[in-house]
Design a protein around this motif. Structure first.
Motif, PDB file in Angstrom:
ATOM      1  N   ALA A   5       0.227 -14.822  -3.759  1.00  0.00           N
ATOM      2  CA  ALA A   5       1.004 -13.585  -3.802  1.00  0.00           C
ATOM      3  C   ALA A   5       0.111 -12.398  -3.460  1.00  0.00           C
ATOM      4  O   ALA A   5      -1.066 -12.379  -3.786  1.00  0.00           O
ATOM      5  CB  ALA A   5       1.608 -13.405  -5.194  1.00  0.00           C
ATOM      6  N   GLU A   6       0.709 -11.435  -2.789  1.00  0.00           N
ATOM      7  CA  GLU A   6      -0.038 -10.224  -2.455  1.00  0.00           C
ATOM      8  C   GLU A   6      -0.328  -9.429  -3.721  1.00  0.00           C
ATOM      9  O   GLU A   6       0.502  -9.337  -4.612  1.00  0.00           O
ATOM     10  CB  GLU A   6       0.763  -9.347  -1.502  1.00  0.00           C
ATOM     11  N   LYS A   7      -1.492  -8.860  -3.736  1.00  0.00           N
ATOM     12  CA  LYS A   7      -1.860  -7.961  -4.819  1.00  0.00           C
ATOM     13  C   LYS A   7      -1.583  -6.555  -4.337  1.00  0.00           C
ATOM     14  O   LYS A   7      -1.653  -6.277  -3.152  1.00  0.00           O
ATOM     15  CB  LYS A   7      -3.329  -8.148  -5.155  1.00  0.00           C
ATOM     16  N   ALA A   8      -1.292  -5.661  -5.274  1.00  0.00           N
ATOM     17  CA  ALA A   8      -0.958  -4.283  -4.889  1.00  0.00           C
ATOM     18  C   ALA A   8      -2.039  -3.318  -5.355  1.00  0.00           C
ATOM     19  O   ALA A   8      -2.626  -3.491  -6.418  1.00  0.00           O
ATOM     20  CB  ALA A   8       0.379  -3.884  -5.488  1.00  0.00           C
ATOM     21  N   VAL A   9      -2.290  -2.318  -4.526  1.00  0.00           N
ATOM     22  CA  VAL A   9      -3.196  -1.222  -4.859  1.00  0.00           C
ATOM     23  C   VAL A   9      -2.439   0.070  -4.556  1.00  0.00           C
ATOM     24  O   VAL A   9      -1.861   0.220  -3.484  1.00  0.00           O
ATOM     25  CB  VAL A   9      -4.498  -1.283  -4.040  1.00  0.00           C
ATOM     26  N   HIS A  10      -2.450   0.994  -5.512  1.00  0.00           N
ATOM     27  CA  HIS A  10      -1.773   2.282  -5.345  1.00  0.00           C
ATOM     28  C   HIS A  10      -2.829   3.379  -5.221  1.00  0.00           C
ATOM     29  O   HIS A  10      -3.654   3.546  -6.121  1.00  0.00           O
ATOM     30  CB  HIS A  10      -0.870   2.577  -6.550  1.00  0.00           C
ATOM     31  N   CYS A  11      -2.788   4.097  -4.091  1.00  0.00           N
ATOM     32  CA  CYS A  11      -3.749   5.179  -3.907  1.00  0.00           C
ATOM     33  C   CYS A  11      -3.028   6.462  -3.510  1.00  0.00           C
ATOM     34  O   CYS A  11      -1.929   6.429  -2.963  1.00  0.00           O
ATOM     35  CB  CYS A  11      -4.816   4.815  -2.894  1.00  0.00           C
ATOM     36  N   THR A  12      -3.675   7.574  -3.815  1.00  0.00           N
ATOM     37  CA  THR A  12      -3.158   8.888  -3.444  1.00  0.00           C
ATOM     38  C   THR A  12      -4.205   9.579  -2.594  1.00  0.00           C
ATOM     39  O   THR A  12      -5.391   9.563  -2.921  1.00  0.00           O
ATOM     40  CB  THR A  12      -2.837   9.723  -4.693  1.00  0.00           C
ATOM     41  N   VAL A  13      -3.746  10.178  -1.494  1.00  0.00           N
ATOM     42  CA  VAL A  13      -4.621  10.893  -0.573  1.00  0.00           C
ATOM     43  C   VAL A  13      -4.458  12.387  -0.828  1.00  0.00           C
ATOM     44  O   VAL A  13      -3.341  12.904  -0.794  1.00  0.00           O
ATOM     45  CB  VAL A  13      -4.268  10.561   0.896  1.00  0.00           C
ATOM     46  N   VAL A  14      -5.573  13.067  -1.121  1.00  0.00           N
ATOM     47  CA  VAL A  14      -5.552  14.494  -1.403  1.00  0.00           C
ATOM     48  C   VAL A  14      -6.596  15.218  -0.557  1.00  0.00           C
ATOM     49  O   VAL A  14      -7.497  14.608  -0.002  1.00  0.00           O
ATOM     50  CB  VAL A  14      -5.788  14.799  -2.904  1.00  0.00           C
ATOM     51  N   MET A  70      -0.926  18.239 -10.020  1.00  0.00           N
ATOM     52  CA  MET A  70      -0.744  16.818  -9.714  1.00  0.00           C
ATOM     53  C   MET A  70      -0.229  16.040 -10.911  1.00  0.00           C
ATOM     54  O   MET A  70      -0.012  14.841 -10.814  1.00  0.00           O
ATOM     55  CB  MET A  70      -2.071  16.210  -9.243  1.00  0.00           C
ATOM     56  N   SER A  71      -0.024  16.713 -12.039  1.00  0.00           N
ATOM     57  CA  SER A  71       0.383  15.999 -13.246  1.00  0.00           C
ATOM     58  C   SER A  71       1.788  15.407 -13.135  1.00  0.00           C
ATOM     59  O   SER A  71       2.128  14.497 -13.880  1.00  0.00           O
ATOM     60  CB  SER A  71       0.292  16.915 -14.471  1.00  0.00           C
ATOM     61  N   SER A  72       2.590  15.891 -12.196  1.00  0.00           N
ATOM     62  CA  SER A  72       3.941  15.354 -12.037  1.00  0.00           C
ATOM     63  C   SER A  72       3.939  14.048 -11.244  1.00  0.00           C
ATOM     64  O   SER A  72       4.944  13.346 -11.202  1.00  0.00           O
ATOM     65  CB  SER A  72       4.840  16.374 -11.344  1.00  0.00           C
ATOM     66  N   LEU A  73       2.813  13.728 -10.617  1.00  0.00           N
ATOM     67  CA  LEU A  73       2.713  12.492  -9.836  1.00  0.00           C
ATOM     68  C   LEU A  73       2.309  11.331 -10.732  1.00  0.00           C
ATOM     69  O   LEU A  73       1.569  11.519 -11.700  1.00  0.00           O
ATOM     70  CB  LEU A  73       1.658  12.646  -8.734  1.00  0.00           C
ATOM     71  N   PRO A  74       2.747  10.115 -10.387  1.00  0.00           N
ATOM     72  CA  PRO A  74       2.247   8.952 -11.120  1.00  0.00           C
ATOM     73  C   PRO A  74       0.732   8.843 -10.907  1.00  0.00           C
ATOM     74  O   PRO A  74       0.233   9.154  -9.830  1.00  0.00           O
ATOM     75  CB  PRO A  74       2.967   7.764 -10.481  1.00  0.00           C
ATOM     76  N   THR A  75       0.017   8.428 -11.926  1.00  0.00           N
ATOM     77  CA  THR A  75      -1.435   8.299 -11.811  1.00  0.00           C
ATOM     78  C   THR A  75      -1.763   7.121 -10.909  1.00  0.00           C
ATOM     79  O   THR A  75      -1.367   5.987 -11.180  1.00  0.00           O
ATOM     80  CB  THR A  75      -2.068   8.090 -13.197  1.00  0.00           C
ATOM     81  N   PRO A  76      -2.499   7.381  -9.819  1.00  0.00           N
ATOM     82  CA  PRO A  76      -2.848   6.290  -8.906  1.00  0.00           C
ATOM     83  C   PRO A  76      -4.005   5.459  -9.458  1.00  0.00           C
ATOM     84  O   PRO A  76      -4.674   5.861 -10.415  1.00  0.00           O
ATOM     85  CB  PRO A  76      -3.282   7.026  -7.637  1.00  0.00           C
ATOM     86  N   GLU A  77      -4.233   4.326  -8.824  1.00  0.00           N
ATOM     87  CA  GLU A  77      -5.364   3.481  -9.207  1.00  0.00           C
ATOM     88  C   GLU A  77      -6.646   3.941  -8.527  1.00  0.00           C
ATOM     89  O   GLU A  77      -7.736   3.592  -8.978  1.00  0.00           O
ATOM     90  CB  GLU A  77      -5.069   2.031  -8.820  1.00  0.00           C
ATOM     91  N   ILE A  78      -6.507   4.697  -7.445  1.00  0.00           N
ATOM     92  CA  ILE A  78      -7.657   5.196  -6.705  1.00  0.00           C
ATOM     93  C   ILE A  78      -7.229   6.410  -5.878  1.00  0.00           C
ATOM     94  O   ILE A  78      -6.064   6.515  -5.489  1.00  0.00           O
ATOM     95  CB  ILE A  78      -8.265   4.089  -5.801  1.00  0.00           C
ATOM     96  N   PHE A  79      -8.165   7.309  -5.654  1.00  0.00           N
ATOM     97  CA  PHE A  79      -7.927   8.480  -4.815  1.00  0.00           C
ATOM     98  C   PHE A  79      -8.763   8.396  -3.550  1.00  0.00           C
ATOM     99  O   PHE A  79      -9.912   7.966  -3.594  1.00  0.00           O
ATOM    100  CB  PHE A  79      -8.332   9.780  -5.529  1.00  0.00           C
ATOM    101  N   ILE A  80      -8.172   8.835  -2.447  1.00  0.00           N
ATOM    102  CA  ILE A  80      -8.915   9.130  -1.231  1.00  0.00           C
ATOM    103  C   ILE A  80      -8.922  10.651  -1.148  1.00  0.00           C
ATOM    104  O   ILE A  80      -7.863  11.275  -1.083  1.00  0.00           O
ATOM    105  CB  ILE A  80      -8.258   8.537   0.022  1.00  0.00           C
ATOM    106  N   VAL A  81     -10.109  11.246  -1.192  1.00  0.00           N
ATOM    107  CA  VAL A  81     -10.246  12.699  -1.151  1.00  0.00           C
ATOM    108  C   VAL A  81     -10.804  13.068   0.217  1.00  0.00           C
ATOM    109  O   VAL A  81     -11.883  12.626   0.595  1.00  0.00           O
ATOM    110  CB  VAL A  81     -11.173  13.215  -2.270  1.00  0.00           C
ATOM    111  N   CYS A  82     -10.040  13.872   0.957  1.00  0.00           N
ATOM    112  CA  CYS A  82     -10.394  14.216   2.336  1.00  0.00           C
ATOM    113  C   CYS A  82     -10.852  15.659   2.470  1.00  0.00           C
ATOM    114  O   CYS A  82     -10.346  16.543   1.796  1.00  0.00           O
ATOM    115  CB  CYS A  82      -9.190  14.015   3.260  1.00  0.00           C
ATOM    116  N   PHE A  83     -11.788  15.849   3.391  1.00  0.00           N
ATOM    117  CA  PHE A  83     -12.183  17.182   3.829  1.00  0.00           C
ATOM    118  C   PHE A  83     -12.479  17.090   5.320  1.00  0.00           C
ATOM    119  O   PHE A  83     -12.722  16.007   5.849  1.00  0.00           O
ATOM    120  CB  PHE A  83     -13.411  17.702   3.055  1.00  0.00           C
TER     121      PHE A  83
END
Length: 185
Positions: A5-14, A70-83
């Motif tokens: 089965a596929e495993k899932a990862v949830h990330c948020t890009v900011v 960002m408190s209204s968003l579900p807490t991700p398992e990892i963040f990608i922080v871009c600049f």
């Protein structure tokens, strides 16, 4: 033989607006680069990433680059922080806004720091960030990985998301090992 089965990862890009977050995500998910700026409120994407023989379903949330709560968003398992590698202010914003905001949401959430728009960087241009400067800041911020990419030239786009999955896996293994050590005392 049955596939695992596929495993899932949830990330948020900011990151700030105009740094190329959406271009990064869309190049990875759709294989397309749109040179036009399109404002994002909150977009959701799903893609598959294979690593170490396992397949992961990567759920990516691309949020607006405005400095919002960002408190209204579900807490991700990892963040990608871009600049942007061509915008010193966007890196300053990572240090002074995004990292403190992320740490207030979840102190131990792993982070991948990504310098975007590498195709536009000029080593002699004042305000452009060098690879050395990026690595130094990533280390000082305690991020899991630092990568530089270009959605326009497709440079290291897949690697950004593979490293994101790796960082999440490594983080989970660290947590399991800590728990094992606690119960083995």
């Amino acid at each position: 033989m049955v596939a695992a089965a596929e495993k899932a990862v949830h990330c948020t890009v900011v990151g700030d607006g105009f740094v190329g977050k959406s271009s990064l995500v869309q190049k990875f998910v759709r294989g397309q680069f749109n040179p036009e700026y399109v404002a994002t409120l909150k977009d959701e994407y799903t893609a598959r990433v294979s690593t170490n023989g396992d397949v992961y379903r990567l759920h990516v949330t691309d949020i607006a680059g405005e400095h919002e709560d960002m408190s209204s968003l579900p807490t991700p398992e990892i963040f990608i922080v871009c600049f942007s590698l061509v915008d010193r202010d966007s890196l300053d914003s990572v240090e002074n806004f995004w990292m403190p905001k992320i740490r207030s949401v979840g102190k131990y959430i792993p982070i991948v720091l990504v310098g975007t728009q590498s195709d536009m960087r000029n080593a002699t241009e004042n305000g452009h960030i060098s690879a050395e400067q990026g690595r130094k800041i990533a280390k000082s911020l305690g991020t899991e990985y630092y990568l530089e990419c270009s959605a326009k030239t497709d440079m290291k786009i897949r690697e950004v998301f593979e490293k994101t999955v790796h960082a999440r896996i490594r983080h989970c293994k660290k947590k399991v090992n800590i728990i094992k050590r606690m119960f083995s005392r």
